[in-house]
Design a protein around this motif. Structure first.
Motif, PDB file in Angstrom:
ATOM      1  N   SER A  24       0.845  -1.266  -0.098  1.00  0.00           N
ATOM      2  CA  SER A  24      -0.277  -0.149  -0.175  1.00  0.00           C
ATOM      3  C   SER A  24       0.835   1.447  -0.160  1.00  0.00           C
ATOM      4  N   GLN A  25       0.599   2.483  -0.594  1.00  0.00           N
ATOM      5  CA  GLN A  25       1.296   3.431  -0.791  1.00  0.00           C
ATOM      6  C   GLN A  25       0.335   4.825  -0.708  1.00  0.00           C
ATOM      7  N   GLY A  26       0.992   5.828  -0.239  1.00  0.00           N
ATOM      8  CA  GLY A  26       0.528   6.930   0.055  1.00  0.00           C
ATOM      9  C   GLY A  26      -0.129   7.192   1.294  1.00  0.00           C
ATOM     10  N   ALA A  27      -0.088   8.379   1.870  1.00  0.00           N
ATOM     11  CA  ALA A  27      -0.454   8.649   3.508  1.00  0.00           C
ATOM     12  C   ALA A  27      -1.639   8.765   3.595  1.00  0.00           C
ATOM     13  N   ARG A  28      -2.506   9.174   2.270  1.00  0.00           N
ATOM     14  CA  ARG A  28      -3.954   9.391   2.677  1.00  0.00           C
ATOM     15  C   ARG A  28      -4.632   8.014   2.912  1.00  0.00           C
ATOM     16  N   VAL A  29      -4.160   6.869   2.019  1.00  0.00           N
ATOM     17  CA  VAL A  29      -4.660   5.715   2.018  1.00  0.00           C
ATOM     18  C   VAL A  29      -4.300   5.198   3.434  1.00  0.00           C
ATOM     19  N   GLY A  30      -2.914   5.339   3.604  1.00  0.00           N
ATOM     20  CA  GLY A  30      -2.473   4.633   4.920  1.00  0.00           C
ATOM     21  C   GLY A  30      -3.404   5.188   6.284  1.00  0.00           C
ATOM     22  N   ALA A  31      -3.569   6.284   6.304  1.00  0.00           N
ATOM     23  CA  ALA A  31      -4.307   6.901   7.347  1.00  0.00           C
ATOM     24  C   ALA A  31      -5.751   6.245   7.367  1.00  0.00           C
ATOM     25  N   MET A  32      -6.362   5.759   6.522  1.00  0.00           N
ATOM     26  CA  MET A  32      -7.618   5.154   6.504  1.00  0.00           C
ATOM     27  C   MET A  32      -7.326   3.632   6.246  1.00  0.00           C
ATOM     28  N   ALA A 211     -11.939  -0.608   7.272  1.00  0.00           N
ATOM     29  CA  ALA A 211     -12.943   0.526   7.056  1.00  0.00           C
ATOM     30  C   ALA A 211     -12.058   1.689   7.399  1.00  0.00           C
ATOM     31  N   GLY A 212     -12.665   2.626   7.084  1.00  0.00           N
ATOM     32  CA  GLY A 212     -12.121   3.943   7.176  1.00  0.00           C
ATOM     33  C   GLY A 212     -12.943   5.153   7.042  1.00  0.00           C
ATOM     34  N   ILE A 221      -8.231  21.266   5.262  1.00  0.00           N
ATOM     35  CA  ILE A 221      -7.653  20.132   6.336  1.00  0.00           C
ATOM     36  C   ILE A 221      -8.790  18.973   5.926  1.00  0.00           C
ATOM     37  N   TYR A 222      -8.096  17.828   5.994  1.00  0.00           N
ATOM     38  CA  TYR A 222      -8.657  16.662   6.038  1.00  0.00           C
ATOM     39  C   TYR A 222      -8.156  15.943   7.388  1.00  0.00           C
ATOM     40  N   ILE A 223      -9.201  15.163   8.049  1.00  0.00           N
ATOM     41  CA  ILE A 223      -8.792  14.342   9.226  1.00  0.00           C
ATOM     42  C   ILE A 223      -9.319  12.845   8.548  1.00  0.00           C
ATOM     43  N   ARG A 224      -8.452  11.963   9.042  1.00  0.00           N
ATOM     44  CA  ARG A 224      -8.897  10.610   8.643  1.00  0.00           C
ATOM     45  C   ARG A 224      -8.490   9.389   9.858  1.00  0.00           C
ATOM     46  N   ALA A 225      -9.255   8.307   9.803  1.00  0.00           N
ATOM     47  CA  ALA A 225      -8.989   7.106  10.412  1.00  0.00           C
ATOM     48  C   ALA A 225      -9.430   6.019  10.090  1.00  0.00           C
ATOM     49  N   GLY A 226      -8.832   4.806  10.370  1.00  0.00           N
ATOM     50  CA  GLY A 226      -9.281   3.442   9.970  1.00  0.00           C
ATOM     51  C   GLY A 226      -8.798   2.233  10.788  1.00  0.00           C
ATOM     52  N   ASP A 233      -4.744  -3.717  12.904  1.00  0.00           N
ATOM     53  CA  ASP A 233      -4.004  -2.386  12.906  1.00  0.00           C
ATOM     54  C   ASP A 233      -4.991  -1.159  12.942  1.00  0.00           C
ATOM     55  N   PHE A 234      -4.395  -0.217  13.476  1.00  0.00           N
ATOM     56  CA  PHE A 234      -5.439   1.246  13.702  1.00  0.00           C
ATOM     57  C   PHE A 234      -4.546   2.050  12.829  1.00  0.00           C
ATOM     58  N   ALA A 235      -5.199   3.037  12.423  1.00  0.00           N
ATOM     59  CA  ALA A 235      -4.554   4.127  11.733  1.00  0.00           C
ATOM     60  C   ALA A 235      -5.394   5.471  11.914  1.00  0.00           C
ATOM     61  N   PHE A 236      -4.381   6.507  11.835  1.00  0.00           N
ATOM     62  CA  PHE A 236      -5.089   7.795  11.605  1.00  0.00           C
ATOM     63  C   PHE A 236      -4.121   8.825  10.958  1.00  0.00           C
ATOM     64  N   GLY A 237      -4.429  10.065  10.555  1.00  0.00           N
ATOM     65  CA  GLY A 237      -3.797  11.114  10.120  1.00  0.00           C
ATOM     66  C   GLY A 237      -4.616  12.128   9.740  1.00  0.00           C
ATOM     67  N   PHE A 238      -3.753  13.031   9.021  1.00  0.00           N
ATOM     68  CA  PHE A 238      -4.375  14.096   8.527  1.00  0.00           C
ATOM     69  C   PHE A 238      -4.004  14.636   6.821  1.00  0.00           C
ATOM     70  N   GLY A 239      -4.409  15.461   6.454  1.00  0.00           N
ATOM     71  CA  GLY A 239      -3.882  16.108   4.993  1.00  0.00           C
ATOM     72  C   GLY A 239      -4.060  17.542   4.747  1.00  0.00           C
ATOM     73  N   LEU A 240      -3.475  18.068   4.268  1.00  0.00           N
ATOM     74  CA  LEU A 240      -3.396  19.675   3.656  1.00  0.00           C
ATOM     75  C   LEU A 240      -3.431  19.695   2.425  1.00  0.00           C
TER      76      LEU A 240
END
Length: 274
Positions: A24-32, A211-212, A221-226, A233-240
């Protein structure tokens, strides 16, 4: 001793994460939690080439991840897609590991709309696995297919299969690069709220469910979790996002092995004349 432990962890991580050919690649996807098969951006090259058929401007991205915060388990990737008069061409690559154990995947793809609601894409990849100093380098070629359907203005359904022909890694015990099937759905519940879900099946591994959620409170701003299972595994992050630029940060957490930070950057650079 430390080098041996790192090598064992690298091999274990590669096996558990289907790294022999795909990550898997990309932090947007990783955060979900790696829900990416229904999303449309530069990193669709790594998740679903069919989604790139809906790209209407040139886009490129770079990504970095340090699995369990170890430099020996780092991965880097690049991806780019450029729309043509008919269809979209794409290219990209991903690189995982360190000098003793390293995998490489690089390829070219072509995607196009089949209708206003459906897009499909194909991709050909060069694969290499290096295990030094005793086992040398193994090479392979794989094919990938994906499709994305916009069921309506709010629901997307995506499907992709990685390594259709099950490219061989080694003759020993008929070892092959991972073949992965992914089916996902996304639902734009509100203009500011996106829900995503996915099922992944890799041959010889347990089925993974994901699920995300992505929340977009303001333009910037974007706020993400999954969350995903097998292993959990749990995930979270954000985007600008600012005009044509997108910066995403993410981390995933495994209760046994710890944190996996990631970052990615996307720029939209070209829009063809209509």
């Amino acid at each position: 001793m430390k080098s041996l432990l790192i090598l064992i962890l690298a091999l274990f991580s590669a096996s558990a994460l289907q790294a022999q050919g795909w990550l898997s690649q990309g932090a947007r996807v990783g955060a979900m939690a790696n829900n990416g098969v229904t999303l449309i951006d530069a990193f669709s090259f790594h998740h679903n080439p069919g989604a790139l058929g809906f790209v209407d401007k040139g886009t490129a991205g770079i990504s970095y991840e340090s699995r369990y915060a170890l430099k020996e388990l780092q991965s880097q990737s690049v991806a780019a897609a450029v729309p043509l008069k008919v269809g979209v061409i794409s290219a990209g690559g991903q690189f995982y590991g360190y000098e003793t154990y390293r995998t490489t995947r690089a390829g070219l793809g072509y995607s196009m709309k089949l209708s206003n609601k459906i897009s499909a894409g194909v991709q050909i990849n060069y694969l290499s696995t290096r295990l030094d100093p005793y086992y040398g380098v193994k090479h392979g070629v794989s094919a990938e297919f994906g499709a994305l359907a916009k069921l309506n203005d709010r629901i997307n359904l995506g499907f992709s299969v990685v390594n259709i022909g099950r490219a061989e890694l080694s003759e020993f015990k008929n070892d092959r690069y991972g073949t992965i099937l992914r089916l996902g759905i996304s639902y734009q519940l509100l203009d500011e709220l996106l829900l995503v879900g996915e099922i992944e099946q890799e041959i010889n591994f347990d089925t993974r469910l994901r699920a995300g959620i992505e929340y977009h409170p303001i333009d910037l701003i974007y706020i993400r979790a999954g969350v995903q299972g097998a292993p959990m595994d749990f995930a979270f992050g954000f985007g600008l996002k600012y005009q044509r630029l997108k910066l995403d940060l993410a981390t995933q957490y495994n209760q046994v092995l710890g944190w996996t930070p990631a970052a990615s950057f996307i720029i939209d650079f070209y829009k063809p004349k209509q």
